[in-house]
Design a protein around this motif. Structure first.
Motif, PDB file in Angstrom:
ATOM      1  N   UNK A 186       0.833  -1.208   0.000  1.00  0.00           N
ATOM      2  CA  UNK A 186       0.000   0.000   0.000  1.00  0.00           C
ATOM      3  C   UNK A 186       0.865   1.255   0.000  1.00  0.00           C
ATOM      4  N   UNK A 187       1.880   1.263   0.862  1.00  0.00           N
ATOM      5  CA  UNK A 187       2.750   2.440   0.951  1.00  0.00           C
ATOM      6  C   UNK A 187       3.438   2.717  -0.384  1.00  0.00           C
ATOM      7  N   UNK A 188       3.958   1.666  -1.031  1.00  0.00           N
ATOM      8  CA  UNK A 188       4.636   1.844  -2.321  1.00  0.00           C
ATOM      9  C   UNK A 188       3.689   2.406  -3.368  1.00  0.00           C
ATOM     10  N   UNK A 189       2.456   1.893  -3.418  1.00  0.00           N
ATOM     11  CA  UNK A 189       1.509   2.348  -4.441  1.00  0.00           C
ATOM     12  C   UNK A 189       1.060   3.782  -4.176  1.00  0.00           C
ATOM     13  N   UNK A 190       0.782   4.116  -2.884  1.00  0.00           N
ATOM     14  CA  UNK A 190       0.394   5.498  -2.569  1.00  0.00           C
ATOM     15  C   UNK A 190       1.522   6.468  -2.944  1.00  0.00           C
ATOM     16  N   UNK A 191       2.777   6.100  -2.622  1.00  0.00           N
ATOM     17  CA  UNK A 191       3.910   6.973  -2.956  1.00  0.00           C
ATOM     18  C   UNK A 191       4.103   7.083  -4.468  1.00  0.00           C
ATOM     19  N   UNK A 192       3.877   5.975  -5.176  1.00  0.00           N
ATOM     20  CA  UNK A 192       3.971   6.000  -6.639  1.00  0.00           C
ATOM     21  C   UNK A 192       2.909   6.930  -7.220  1.00  0.00           C
ATOM     22  N   UNK A 193       1.716   6.870  -6.663  1.00  0.00           N
ATOM     23  CA  UNK A 193       0.620   7.730  -7.103  1.00  0.00           C
ATOM     24  C   UNK A 193       0.968   9.197  -6.895  1.00  0.00           C
ATOM     25  N   UNK A 194       1.601   9.508  -5.758  1.00  0.00           N
ATOM     26  CA  UNK A 194       2.004  10.887  -5.488  1.00  0.00           C
ATOM     27  C   UNK A 194       3.080  11.369  -6.466  1.00  0.00           C
ATOM     28  N   UNK A 195       3.979  10.457  -6.828  1.00  0.00           N
ATOM     29  CA  UNK A 195       5.064  10.816  -7.745  1.00  0.00           C
ATOM     30  C   UNK A 195       4.553  11.030  -9.164  1.00  0.00           C
ATOM     31  N   UNK A 196       3.684  10.108  -9.646  1.00  0.00           N
ATOM     32  CA  UNK A 196       3.223  10.145 -11.038  1.00  0.00           C
ATOM     33  C   UNK A 196       2.077  11.135 -11.267  1.00  0.00           C
ATOM     34  N   UNK A 197       1.291  11.376 -10.230  1.00  0.00           N
ATOM     35  CA  UNK A 197       0.111  12.245 -10.405  1.00  0.00           C
ATOM     36  C   UNK A 197       0.041  13.278  -9.271  1.00  0.00           C
ATOM     37  N   UNK A 198       1.048  14.111  -9.132  1.00  0.00           N
ATOM     38  CA  UNK A 198       1.101  15.027  -7.985  1.00  0.00           C
ATOM     39  C   UNK A 198      -0.045  16.037  -7.945  1.00  0.00           C
ATOM     40  N   UNK A 199      -0.676  16.298  -9.106  1.00  0.00           N
ATOM     41  CA  UNK A 199      -1.733  17.309  -9.161  1.00  0.00           C
ATOM     42  C   UNK A 199      -3.131  16.700  -9.131  1.00  0.00           C
ATOM     43  N   UNK A 200      -3.222  15.417  -8.839  1.00  0.00           N
ATOM     44  CA  UNK A 200      -4.538  14.766  -8.810  1.00  0.00           C
ATOM     45  C   UNK A 200      -5.399  15.417  -7.731  1.00  0.00           C
ATOM     46  N   UNK A 201      -6.653  15.641  -8.039  1.00  0.00           N
ATOM     47  CA  UNK A 201      -7.510  16.395  -7.116  1.00  0.00           C
ATOM     48  C   UNK A 201      -7.908  15.596  -5.875  1.00  0.00           C
ATOM     49  N   UNK A 202      -7.548  14.309  -5.820  1.00  0.00           N
ATOM     50  CA  UNK A 202      -7.859  13.492  -4.646  1.00  0.00           C
ATOM     51  C   UNK A 202      -6.614  13.255  -3.778  1.00  0.00           C
ATOM     52  N   UNK A 203      -5.601  14.117  -3.949  1.00  0.00           N
ATOM     53  CA  UNK A 203      -4.328  13.875  -3.266  1.00  0.00           C
ATOM     54  C   UNK A 203      -4.454  13.964  -1.740  1.00  0.00           C
TER      55      UNK A 203
END
Length: 578
Positions: free
Chosen positions: A86-103
Motif C-alpha cells: 500500500x505504501x509503495x503504491x500510494x507513494x507511486x501515485x504521489x510521484x506520477x500524479x502530484x496534481x490529482x484532485x484526490x491527493x
C-alpha cells in the motif's frame, strides 16, 4: 486484377469503420473493468479487487481510471494488512500524479499506513500536508487512536518539538506524563500542558480535599516497637532503628511545642503482625489522625495505604526509597528520595562533576540496585556521559570488579602496578549502585590500587557500616548521595546532640536524627499548610531543613532534593545539592 482492387477497397472501407468501433469497445472495457473491480472492493473481496484494478493502473490516453485504480489498489492492499504494498503504491501515485484532485485522500491513507507501522514522525508529517479543512476531525481521530498506545515520554517530547502546534501530539504527551510522574521536570511540563490545552487538572492529578487548619494536629506512628519482647537492659535492641527514630520524633514534638506548634504524638505498636495492624486500623481513634507515619516492613504497607486512601489521611513512609510503596495513593509520601530520584540526580551530578566524560557502573543483585543503576545510566547518557559498562556483581563474580578496574599491564621497579587494561586516568567516574560492603569495598580497593582521579559515587548508608574507617573516605575520591547526612558545623545539629544526650545519656544515631528532622518537617507543614499540605508543598521548590539540607516536594511525592558530600579531614563537606 480489377476484382482484386475491388476487394482491397472494400477491406479498407471496413477497417475505417471497424477501428473506431474497436476504440469504443476498448473504452467500454475500461469502464466495465473499473466498475467490476470497484464492486469487488465494496464487497470486501480485496484480493480479487487488487487483481482487477492492476491492469487499469498503467497510464493510457484513453484510460481515465489510472489514478483511481492505483488508489483503490493501495487501499485494498492496506485492508488486507499489506502495508508495504500500500505504501509503495500510494507513494507511486504521489510521484506520477502530484496534481490529482484526490491527493488529500491519498495523504490521509498514506499517513495512516505510516502510523500503523509505528512510523509516527513520517505519518504526522504526511497528515500535516492535507489542505482540506473538512478532513480535520478524521485526521484528529486517526492520530489520537494511533498515539494512544505510545507511552514513551521522550519519543512524544521529540514529536512535540517537531510539531509544536499539533494538539493531538500535545495531549498524547499529557497522557504519557500522567502515567509516569517520577521526574519533577515531567510534572512541571504536565502542569504547563494542562494549562495550555485547558484540560481538567483533576483528570491527571488526584485532588485532595480542601485543607483543614487546627490548633493541635494528631500524628499517629505505626511502627513495630515490639514492646512485649523488649528486655529492660541498656543493650542494643533488635528494632533499635525504630526506637531511635521515635525518640527523635518525641524530642522534635517537644521542640515544636516551644514554638507553639502543637502535635499530639501517638504510638501504635504493629508488632510486625498484619492482623494486629488491621485491628488497629478499625479504631475510631486512628481515623481521627491528621497524619500517619509508617510502616517499617513491606508486608504492613497495603493495609495502611488502603486505610489512608479510604479515610483521606496523609501518610509518610519514613524509611523506604521504593516508590511502589506509595503507588497511586494521592495521600501517600516517601520521606526519603525514591530510588528513581536518586538515580537521576546522581547521573546529573556525575556528568557535572567529572572532567573525563566516561564512567562505569557496578550494581548488586537486588531489584533496588538494578533500578538505581538503570536510572543513573539513562540520565548520565542524556547529560553527555559515555557509560563504558554496567556490571551486575554477585558473590560468585566479585573478581569482575578488580578484573575491570585493576588488571595490571605494566609494573614499576618495585612490582607495583603502574598501568592497567583500563588505562590509568582514562576514567571519569564510577557509580556503585549497592550498599553491599563486599561490592563497594572491592571497588574502593581497586581505585586505591589504580591511584587515579576517577570519582566514586556511592551511598550515605556506607557510612553507617563498619567496613571502612571514615579516614579512608577522606583519602579516596569518594562522594556520597546523602539526603540524611548532617554537616558537623550545623548549629541545629549541635543543639540536638546536646538535647538528646541530656535526655537519653547517649549520642544520637542517624535514625534518631532522622526522626527529629522528620517530625520538625512534618509538624511545620501541618502548622503552616494544614492537614492537607500537599497542594502547598507542590508549589515550593525548596523547604529548608534543620539537620539536613532540606526538601523539595514540588510536583512530587518523594523528596527530590539530593545533597552530595565528600569527606575531608574526617568531616563531611557539601559538594552539591540537586
Amino acid at each position: 486484377m480489377k476484382h482484386t482492387s475491388m476487394i482491397n477497397k472494400k477491406l479498407i472501407l471496413c477497417l475505417l469503420f471497424f477501428i473506431p468501433a474497436l476504440a469504443f469497445a476498448q473504452v467500454t472495457d475500461y469502464n466495465r473493468q473499473y466498475f467490476n473491480a470497484k464492486q469487488l472492493f465494496r464487497e470486501g473481496k480485496y484480493n480479487l479487487a487488487m487483481e482487477a484494478f492492476k491492469p487499469l493502473i498503467p497510464y493510457a490516453s484513453n484510460n481515465q481510471f489510472s489514478e483511481y485504480a492505483a488508489f483503490y489498489y493501495a487501499l485494498a492492499a492496506h485492508n488486507q494488512g499489506y502495508n508495504a504494498v500500500a505504501k509503495d503504491m500510494f507513494n507511486q501515485l504521489k510521484t506520477l500524479h502530484p496534481d490529482w484532485d484526490k491527493m488529500d485522500e491519498v495523504n490521509f491513507w498514506l499517513g495512516k499506513v505510516y502510523l500503523d507501522n509505528k512510523d509516527y514522525f513520517q505519518g504526522i508529517k504526511i497528515l500535516a500536508s492535507i489542505k482540506d479543512k473538512k478532513m480535520e476531525k478524521e485526521i484528529e481521530a486517526l492520530k489520537t487512536k494511533a498515539l494512544a498506545p505510545v507511552t514513551d515520554v521522550e519519543t512524544l517530547k521529540m514529536m512535540r518539538e517537531e510539531y509544536p502546534k499539533d494538539e493531538v501530539v500535545g495531549k498524547a504527551l499529557v497522557n504519557a506524563l500522567a502515567k509516569d510522574m517520577a521526574d519533577k521536570d515531567s510534572r512541571a511540563l504536565l502542569e504547563t500542558l494542562i494549562s495550555q490545552y485547558n484540560l481538567k487538572r483533576s483528570d491527571y492529578f488526584p485532588e485532595t480535599p480542601k485543607t483543614i487548619h487546627k490548633d493541635t494536629y494528631t500524628v499517629s506512628v505505626l511502627l513495630p516497637f515490639m514492646v512485649s519482647t523488649l528486655e529492660p537492659t541498656p543493650g542494643r535492641k533488635r528494632n533499635q532503628i525504630v526506637l531511635d527514630f521515635y525518640e527523635g520524633m518525641k524530642l522534635a514534638a517537644d521542640t515544636l511545642a516551644k514554638q507553639n506548634v502543637k502535635i499530639s504524638l501517638r504510638a501504635y505498636d504493629t508488632d510486625r503482625n498484619t492482623e494486629k495492624i488491621k485491628t488497629l486500623l478499625k479504631t475510631d481513634e486512628l481515623k481521627s489522625s491528621d497524619l500517619l507515619v509508617g510502616p517499617f516492613f513491606p508486608e504492613e504497607n497495603k493495609a495502611i495505604q488502603d486505610f489512608s486512601l479510604e479515610n483521606k489521611i496523609n501518610v509518610f513512609n519514613p524509611f523506604s526509597n521504593n516508590s511502589d510503596v506509595i503507588g497511586t495513593n494521592p495521600y501517600a509520601f516517601l520521606y526519603q528520595p525514591s530510588v528513581e530520584t536518586m538515580g537521576r540526580k546522581s547521573g546529573e551530578f556525575m556528568a557535572a562533576s567529572v572532567r573525563k566524560k566516561n564512567c562505569i557502573v557496578f550494581y548488586g543483585t537486588s531489584r533496588r540496585d538494578s533500578l538505581l543503576a538503570a536510572t543513573f545510566v539513562d540520565k548520565a547518557r542524556e547529560r553527555g556521559l559515555k557509560v563504558l559498562g554496567s556490571h551486575r556483581i554477585t558473590k560468585d563474580n566479585l573478581g569482575k570488579v578488580v578484573g575491570t578496574l585493576a588488571t595490571a599491564t605494566e609494573y614499576d621497579e618495585y612490582k607495583y602496578a603502574k598501568q592497567f587494561t583500563l588505562r590509568k586516568d582514562s576514567l571519569g567516574g564510577i557509580f556503585v549502585a549497592s550498599d553491599d560492603a563486599l561490592i563497594y569495598t572491592k571497588v574502593l580497593g581497586a581505585v586505591d590500587t589504580r591511584g587515579d582521579s576517577a570519582l566514586v559515587l556511592g551511598s550515605e548508608d556506607w557510612l553507617e557500616q563498619t567496613a571502612l574507617e571514615l579516614d579512608k573516605y577522606s583519602s579516596l575520591p569518594v562522594a556520597f548521595i546523602a539526603p540524611n547526612v548532617s554537616l558537623t558545623n550545623n548549629p541545629y545539629l549541635i543543639a540536638f546532640n546536646r538535647k538528646f544526650i541530656r535526655t537519653h545519656g547517649r549520642t544520637p544515631s542517624l535514625y534518631a536524627r532522622m526522626g527529629y528532622e522528620f517530625m520538625l518537617f512534618a509538624g511545620n507543614q501541618l502548622h503552616k499548610n494544614g492537614a492537607y499540605f500537599q497542594e502547598s508543598m507542590n508549589k515550593e521548590k525548596y523547604i529548608p531543613g534543620y539537620l539536613t539540607q532540606g526538601f523539595n516536594y514540588e510536583f512530587s511525592r518523594d523528596n527530590q532534593l539530593i545533597p552530595f558530600i565528600r569527606f575531608r579531614h574526617g568531616k563531611a563537606v557539601l559538594l552539591d545539592k540537586r
